[in-house]
Design an enzyme around this catalytic site. Structure first.
Site, PDB file in Angstrom:
ATOM      1  N   HIS A   1      -1.373  -3.304  -0.619  1.00  0.00           N
ATOM      2  CA  HIS A   1       0.080  -2.519  -1.237  1.00  0.00           C
ATOM      3  C   HIS A   1      -0.523  -1.294  -1.304  1.00  0.00           C
ATOM      4  O   HIS A   1      -2.072  -1.185  -1.515  1.00  0.00           O
ATOM      5  CB  HIS A   1       0.184  -3.030  -1.998  1.00  0.00           C
TER       6      HIS A   1
ATOM      7  N   ASP B   1      -6.131  -6.471  -7.133  1.00  0.00           N
ATOM      8  CA  ASP B   1      -4.801  -6.211  -7.318  1.00  0.00           C
ATOM      9  C   ASP B   1      -3.972  -7.842  -7.880  1.00  0.00           C
ATOM     10  O   ASP B   1      -3.832  -8.734  -6.133  1.00  0.00           O
ATOM     11  CB  ASP B   1      -4.346  -5.400  -6.298  1.00  0.00           C
TER      12      ASP B   1
ATOM     13  N   GLN C   1       0.853 -10.586  -6.871  1.00  0.00           N
ATOM     14  CA  GLN C   1       1.549 -11.057  -6.309  1.00  0.00           C
ATOM     15  C   GLN C   1      -0.007 -13.114  -6.310  1.00  0.00           C
ATOM     16  O   GLN C   1       1.018 -13.961  -5.611  1.00  0.00           O
ATOM     17  CB  GLN C   1       1.302 -11.463  -4.879  1.00  0.00           C
TER      18      GLN C   1
ATOM     19  N   LYS D   1       6.357  -9.852 -11.729  1.00  0.00           N
ATOM     20  CA  LYS D   1       6.624 -10.927 -10.781  1.00  0.00           C
ATOM     21  C   LYS D   1       5.806 -11.943 -11.547  1.00  0.00           C
ATOM     22  O   LYS D   1       5.796 -12.992 -10.689  1.00  0.00           O
ATOM     23  CB  LYS D   1       5.065 -10.339  -9.493  1.00  0.00           C
TER      24      LYS D   1
HETATM   25  N1  C6P Z   1       5.374  -5.384  -4.742  1.00  0.00           N
HETATM   26  C1  C6P Z   1       6.401  -6.346  -2.456  1.00  0.00           C
HETATM   27  O1  C6P Z   1       8.203  -6.213  -2.867  1.00  0.00           O
HETATM   28  P1  C6P Z   1       3.993  -2.573  -8.949  1.00  0.00           P
HETATM   29  O2  C6P Z   1       4.523  -1.736  -8.519  1.00  0.00           O
HETATM   30  O3  C6P Z   1       3.043  -1.447  -9.907  1.00  0.00           O
HETATM   31  O4  C6P Z   1       4.353  -3.514 -10.381  1.00  0.00           O
HETATM   32  O5  C6P Z   1       3.522  -3.219  -8.019  1.00  0.00           O
HETATM   33  C2  C6P Z   1       2.813  -2.846  -7.181  1.00  0.00           C
HETATM   34  C3  C6P Z   1       2.483  -4.094  -6.117  1.00  0.00           C
HETATM   35  C4  C6P Z   1       1.340  -3.835  -6.533  1.00  0.00           C
HETATM   36  N2  C6P Z   1      -0.422  -4.572  -4.895  1.00  0.00           N
HETATM   37  C5  C6P Z   1       0.883  -5.706  -4.271  1.00  0.00           C
HETATM   38  C6  C6P Z   1       0.643  -6.553  -3.955  1.00  0.00           C
HETATM   39  C7  C6P Z   1       2.260  -5.692  -4.822  1.00  0.00           C
HETATM   40  O6  C6P Z   1       2.769  -6.821  -4.910  1.00  0.00           O
HETATM   41  C8  C6P Z   1       3.245  -5.235  -5.499  1.00  0.00           C
HETATM   42  C9  C6P Z   1       4.727  -5.003  -5.262  1.00  0.00           C
HETATM   43  C10 C6P Z   1       6.954  -5.515  -4.658  1.00  0.00           C
HETATM   44  O7  C6P Z   1       5.875  -6.981  -2.910  1.00  0.00           O
HETATM   45  C11 C6P Z   1       7.317  -4.129  -4.626  1.00  0.00           C
HETATM   46  S1  C6P Z   1       6.824  -3.110  -3.646  1.00  0.00           S
END
Ligand code: C6P
Length: 437
Positions: free
Chosen positions: A146, A223, A226, A249
Site C-alpha cells: 500500500h 503493515d 488488512q 478496519k
Molecule cells: N487501505 C483500502 O481500501 P490507514 O488509512 O492509515 O488506516 O491505512 C492505510 C493502509 C495501510 N496498509 C494497508 C495494507 C491498507 O490496506 C491501508 C488502507 C484501505 O485498502 C484504504 S486505501
C-alpha cells in the site's frame, strides 16, 4: 458487550441453521443484528456492504462503548486528580492492555496509540529509520505494498541517501521469495512488508520472509492493516520489530491505530513529536522525555477512539479469530467460484493463500462505472487503484473493482454482487458471440 456469545440460547430457525452451515459455526443472522448499519437501505435496496477492506462497519458494542465513554467518563488522561480524569485514564490504559493481549506483545510499553497504520509507519520512518540510515543503506519492500508502506520509505530515502529496493511479485500476486532473498544484503537495514495485500488479498509468507531478513540483521516492520480483522496475530511468534494497524478496519473507530514496537528498540528511538504528555520535565535549557509508551504520544490522545478499539477487540475475541477465519475463507471460496463463472470477468490476484478479498476487472466495463451501477442496487464495493498503484501497474490495469468480505457477509450478498456485475455487462460490456450483451 452485544455479542452472540452472551445471548440466551434459543432453538435456531431454519434460516439460522442455513446461515451457520455456510459460516464456519458463526451465527451470521445474529451477528448481522450487532451492526446497526447493516439493516439500512441504500437507494431503496438492502445494503450489501462488501467494502470492509476500506473500512469496516461498527458493531453496536463499539458505538455504545464510545458514547458511554463520552456520556459518563470523559476528561483528559494522565493529568487530573479528579475522578473523571482517573476513570478516563483507566479506560484509556485498559484499552492499551487489551491491544497488548490481542497481539500478544510482551508489555503495554510496546503499544503506542497513533491515528492509524499510516501514522504508525511514518513514525517508524522518521524516528527509527531516519536517524540510523546512511547513504547506500537499503530498505526492502515488495510490489504488493500500500502507498502507506512505500511513500514514507521514499521520503526517508530522500532524507538520508538510502535506497529503496522492491521485491517482485508473480502473475498470481505472490511475492517471489527467491528474488526477495536475493535482494537482501549487507546494506539492508529495514524490511517493510504487508501482512496481507489490500489490493489483492495475498497473505505474505511472513515466517519465511522475516527469517530471511533476520539472517541479514535487518529490522522488520509489518503493515498489518488488512490482517488484524481476519486472523489471530502474535507479534512475538512473528518475530517482527514493528507491527502497524488501524482501528477502523477491525470494527473499531476511525482515527485510532496502533504501532507495536519492541521495547528494546523503542528505547533507542527519539520522540517524533514534541508536546504535552511526552515529557517528564521541561526547562528552556533542557527537556527530559517521558517513559514508554508516553514518549511517543504527544498531546491529548484519541481517548474515545482507544476505548472503542478496546470494545472492538472484545467483539472480535467473543466471535473468535479462528472462527472468523474459517467463515471468511468459505465466503472467499464462494465469491471466487461465483464470480469466475461470469464471462469477461478476470480475477486479479489468485495467490494460494488469500484473505477474503476479490479484486477483478470486467471486459468493457470500467470499475468506476461498475461501482456506480452496483451502488444503485445497494451494493458497496471499492473501485480504483486501492492506494496500491504499483500493483495496478504490474497487472497493467488502471483500476480494479474490489469486494472485500467480512464474517457478516452472506452468500446472498455475493449472489447480488454477481447479478449486479451481469447487469453492468449487459449495459456496458462488449456484444457477446450471440450478438447480445
Ligand atoms: N487501505 C483500502 O481500501 P490507514 O488509512 O492509515 O488506516 O491505512 C492505510 C493502509 C495501510 N496498509 C494497508 C495494507 C491498507 O490496506 C491501508 C488502507 C484501505 O485498502 C484504504 S486505501
Amino acid at each position: 458487550m452485544n455479542s452472540s456469545v452472551d445471548s440466551p440460547i434459543t432453538a435456531p430457525t431454519t434460516a439460522q441453521l442455513q446461515a451457520q452451515a455456510q459460516s464456519g459455526g458463526l451465527d451470521v443472522v445474529r451477528i448481522r443484528k450487532d451492526f446497526p448499519i447493516l439493516s439500512r437501505q441504500i437507494n431503496g435496496k438492502p445494503l450489501a456492504y462488501l467494502d470492509s477492506g476500506a473500512s469496516s462497519q461498527k458493531p453496536r458494542s463499539v458505538i455504545d462503548a464510545e458514547s458511554h465513554y463520552y456520556e459518563q467518563i470523559h476528561a483528559n488522561v494522565h493529568r487530573g486528580v479528579h475522578s473523571l480524569s482517573q476513570w478516563a485514564t483507566e479506560a484509556y490504559e485498559g484499552a492499551r492492555e487489551k491491544v497488548r493481549g490481542f497481539i500478544n506483545a510482551a508489555s503495554t510499553r510496546e503499544i503506542i496509540f497513533v491515528r492509524g497504520t499510516t501514522e504508525a509507519i511514518n513514525l517508524v520512518a522518521q524516528s527509527y529509520a531516519r536517524p540510523r540510515l546512511q547513504p547506500g543503506d537499503e530498505i526492502l519492500i515488495t510490489w504488493l505494498e500500500h502507498h502507506a508502506n512505500i511513500v514514507p520509505w521514499q521520503m526517508v530515502c530522500e532524507q538520508t541517501g538510502a535506497k529503496l529496493k522492491v521485491a517482485p511479485i508473480d502473475e498470481r500476486g505472490e511475492v517471489d521469495v527467491a528474488a526477495f532473498e536475493n535482494l537482501l544484503g549487507p546494506r539492508t537495514r529495514l524490511v517493510a512488508l504487508a501482512h496481507i495485500s489490500n489490493a489483492l488479498g495475498t497473505v505474505l509468507p511472513l515466517q519465511r520472509l522475516i527469517a530471511a531478513a533476520r539472517t541479514h540483521n535487518a529490522a522488520v516492520l509489518i503493515d498489518g492493516a488488512q490482517a488484524v480483522p481476519h486472523m489471530a496475530v502474535d507479534v512475538r511468534a512473528l518475530d517482527c520489530d514493528f507491527y502497524a494497524f488501524s482501528g477502523h478496519k477491525m470494527y473499531g473507530p476511525t482515527g485510532i491505530g496502533v504501532l507495536y514496537a519492541r521495547e528494546a528498540i523503542l528505547k533507542t528511538m527519539p520522540p517524533w513529536q514534541g508536546g504535552g504528555d511526552m515529557i517528564l520535565q521541561v526547562t528552556f535549557d533542557k527537556t527530559t522525555y517521558n517513559t514508554l509508551p508516553y514518549r511517543f504520544e504527544a498531546g491529548t490522545p484519541n481517548i474515545a477512539g482507544a476505548v472503542g478499539l478496546g470494545a472492538a477487540i472484545d467483539y472480535l475475541q467473543s466471535l473468535g479469530l479462528a472462527r472468523i477465519a474459517v467463515c471468511e475463507q468459505q465466503l472467499l471460496r464462494y465469491a471466487t467460484a461465483t464470480l469466475e463463472k461470469i464471462p469477461g470477468l478476470r480475477i486479479i490476484g489468485t495467490a494460494a493463500e488469500k484473505a477474503a478479498v476479490v479484486s477483478f476487472i470486467v471486459d468493457g466495463v470500467h470499475p468506476h462505472d461498475l461501482g456506480t451501477i452496483l451502488d444503485a442496487d445497494g451494493i458497496a464495493i471499492r473501485t480504483g487503484h486501492h492506494c496500491a498503484m504499483p500493483v495496478m501497474e504490474f497487472f497493467n490495469v488502471p483500476a480494479t473493482a474490489r469486494a472485500s468480505l467480512s464474517f457478516h457477509n452472506t452468500r446472498e450478498e455475493i449472489d447480488r454482487l454477481a447479478a449486479g456485475i451481469e447487469k453492468a455487462r449487459r449495459l456496458l460490456g462488449p456484444p457477446t458471440a450471440t450478438g447480445t450483451n
